[in-house]
Enzyme design. Structure first.
Site, PDB file in Angstrom:
ATOM      1  N   LEU A  32       0.814  -1.215   0.000  1.00  0.00           N
ATOM      2  CA  LEU A  32       0.000   0.000   0.000  1.00  0.00           C
ATOM      3  C   LEU A  32       0.847   1.265   0.000  1.00  0.00           C
ATOM      4  O   LEU A  32       1.915   1.325   0.602  1.00  0.00           O
ATOM      5  CB  LEU A  32      -0.919   0.006   1.222  1.00  0.00           C
ATOM      6  N   HIS A  33       0.338   2.278  -0.683  1.00  0.00           N
ATOM      7  CA  HIS A  33       0.966   3.600  -0.727  1.00  0.00           C
ATOM      8  C   HIS A  33      -0.127   4.649  -0.547  1.00  0.00           C
ATOM      9  O   HIS A  33      -1.299   4.316  -0.282  1.00  0.00           O
ATOM     10  CB  HIS A  33       1.750   3.801  -2.027  1.00  0.00           C
ATOM     11  N   HIS A  36      -3.511   4.204  -2.291  1.00  0.00           N
ATOM     12  CA  HIS A  36      -4.463   3.294  -1.649  1.00  0.00           C
ATOM     13  C   HIS A  36      -5.117   3.949  -0.427  1.00  0.00           C
ATOM     14  O   HIS A  36      -6.332   3.803  -0.194  1.00  0.00           O
ATOM     15  CB  HIS A  36      -3.745   2.021  -1.190  1.00  0.00           C
ATOM     16  N   GLY A 146      -8.995   3.199  -7.852  1.00  0.00           N
ATOM     17  CA  GLY A 146      -8.257   4.338  -8.362  1.00  0.00           C
ATOM     18  C   GLY A 146      -8.449   4.498  -9.858  1.00  0.00           C
ATOM     19  O   GLY A 146      -8.530   3.514 -10.604  1.00  0.00           O
ATOM     20  N   GLU A 147      -8.500   5.741 -10.305  1.00  0.00           N
ATOM     21  CA  GLU A 147      -8.642   6.020 -11.734  1.00  0.00           C
ATOM     22  C   GLU A 147      -7.337   5.788 -12.497  1.00  0.00           C
ATOM     23  O   GLU A 147      -7.348   5.846 -13.735  1.00  0.00           O
ATOM     24  CB  GLU A 147      -9.115   7.457 -11.949  1.00  0.00           C
ATOM     25  N   LYS A 148      -6.233   5.516 -11.802  1.00  0.00           N
ATOM     26  CA  LYS A 148      -4.971   5.307 -12.508  1.00  0.00           C
ATOM     27  C   LYS A 148      -5.099   4.187 -13.526  1.00  0.00           C
ATOM     28  O   LYS A 148      -4.549   4.265 -14.627  1.00  0.00           O
ATOM     29  CB  LYS A 148      -3.827   5.007 -11.540  1.00  0.00           C
ATOM     30  N   ARG A 190       4.446  -0.649  -8.298  1.00  0.00           N
ATOM     31  CA  ARG A 190       5.546  -1.034  -9.191  1.00  0.00           C
ATOM     32  C   ARG A 190       6.615   0.046  -9.308  1.00  0.00           C
ATOM     33  O   ARG A 190       7.678  -0.216  -9.875  1.00  0.00           O
ATOM     34  CB  ARG A 190       4.991  -1.416 -10.560  1.00  0.00           C
TER      35      ARG A 190
END
Length: 287
Positions: A32-33, A36, A146-148, A190
């Protein structure tokens, strides 16, 4: 906060949480970052109780991809989630999620077929299958993503609509804007694969995307803007580009010309051991 790894205790805890009010689910693969945690905070603002799943899903990794290398940090992740006030962590084993003899999958046509779907065959079948199972296991009233990974969000919404899922219904699948580092790079688990030099070079990705978007919004040729984006990424240290496409924001149809409908610029490129994806909104052309 309670952490469970098998279905029977999960079902009991979910029943208790649902009695307390609206339940939100944040599906993750861990490591997690801040991106998140932003999802978790948004979930807390929208629901009475929050569950987070942590599961590195083997079905969405292809041959030669980073399934074995993907970071697994359950103890650290749980500490972060407890500090954010999460009520439940669902961390199933592979055996709990896919018991012996498991033989069912979900395939979503259309939105899954281009972009990452073309580069990673079977990836979105794995995503759709695991998310559908998570929805049935946790029975959330809403779920946050997330929209990423814009294509993933489109696939999950299409699945929920087509299968008439009620927990959560398609309009309760919430996309949360991408969280970025100070230099614009989208946060990703990543990113940890990057060396310090590669991490500095990776900022070329959002910079080149913003330049391409500005060019397109000024009315320039879409193919020319995308070609310039490719050049900028390769000059900036990226070794290859899987795709750079301007697409309809909803159905992900590739566009050769700017549309009067919402659009999205989507890019996947490789640097070092990392394959980075990103997307940004493009303002519709004036009709």
């Amino acid at each position: 906060m309670q952490t469970v790894h098998s279905l029977d205790p999960l079902r009991n805890l979910v029943a208790d949480l649902r009695q307390a009010g609206k339940l939100a689910l944040v599906p993750t693969m861990g490591a997690l970052h801040e991106g998140h945690l932003t999802l978790v905070r948004e979930a807390r603002a929208r629901a009475d109780r929050v569950a987070v799943s942590i599961f590195v899903n083997p079905l969405q990794f292809g041959a030669g991809e980073d399934l074995d290398a993907y970071p697994r940090q359950l103890e650290r992740d749980c500490a972060l989630l407890e500090a954010e006030g999460v009520d439940l962590v669902w961390g199933p084993t592979v055996e709990a999620m896919y018991p012996q003899g498991f033989a069912t999958g979900i395939s979503v046509s259309g939105v899954s077929e281009g972009l990452c779907g073309a580069q990673r065959p079977g990836h979105f079948d794995g995503v759709a299958t695991v998310v559908c199972k998570l929805f049935h296991q946790v029975l959330p009233d809403l779920a946050l993503f997330g929209e990423k990974d814009w294509q993933q969000l489109a696939v999950i919404r299409r699945m929920a609509r087509d299968l008439d899922l009620t927990r959560p219904h398609v309009d309760r699948i919430i996309g949360v804007p991408t969280v970025r580092e100070a230099d614009g790079l989208a946060m990703s688990s990543r990113n940890a694969y990057l060396t310090p030099q590669q991490r500095a070079q990776a900022a070329a990705l959002p910079a080149a995307m913003r330049q391409a978007i500005a060019t397109i919004e000024r009315g320039a040729s879409v193919p020319a803007a995308l070609a310039a984006l490719d050049v900028a990424l390769l000059a900036g240290g990226f070794t290859s580009i899987d795709y750079a496409r301007l697409c309809d924001a909803e159905n992900l149809t590739p566009l050769e010309h700017a549309s009067t409908k919402p659009m999205r610029l989507l890019v996947a490129a490789r640097i070092g051991k990392a394959r980075l994806i990103d997307n940004m909104a493009v303002q519709p052309a004036r009709s």
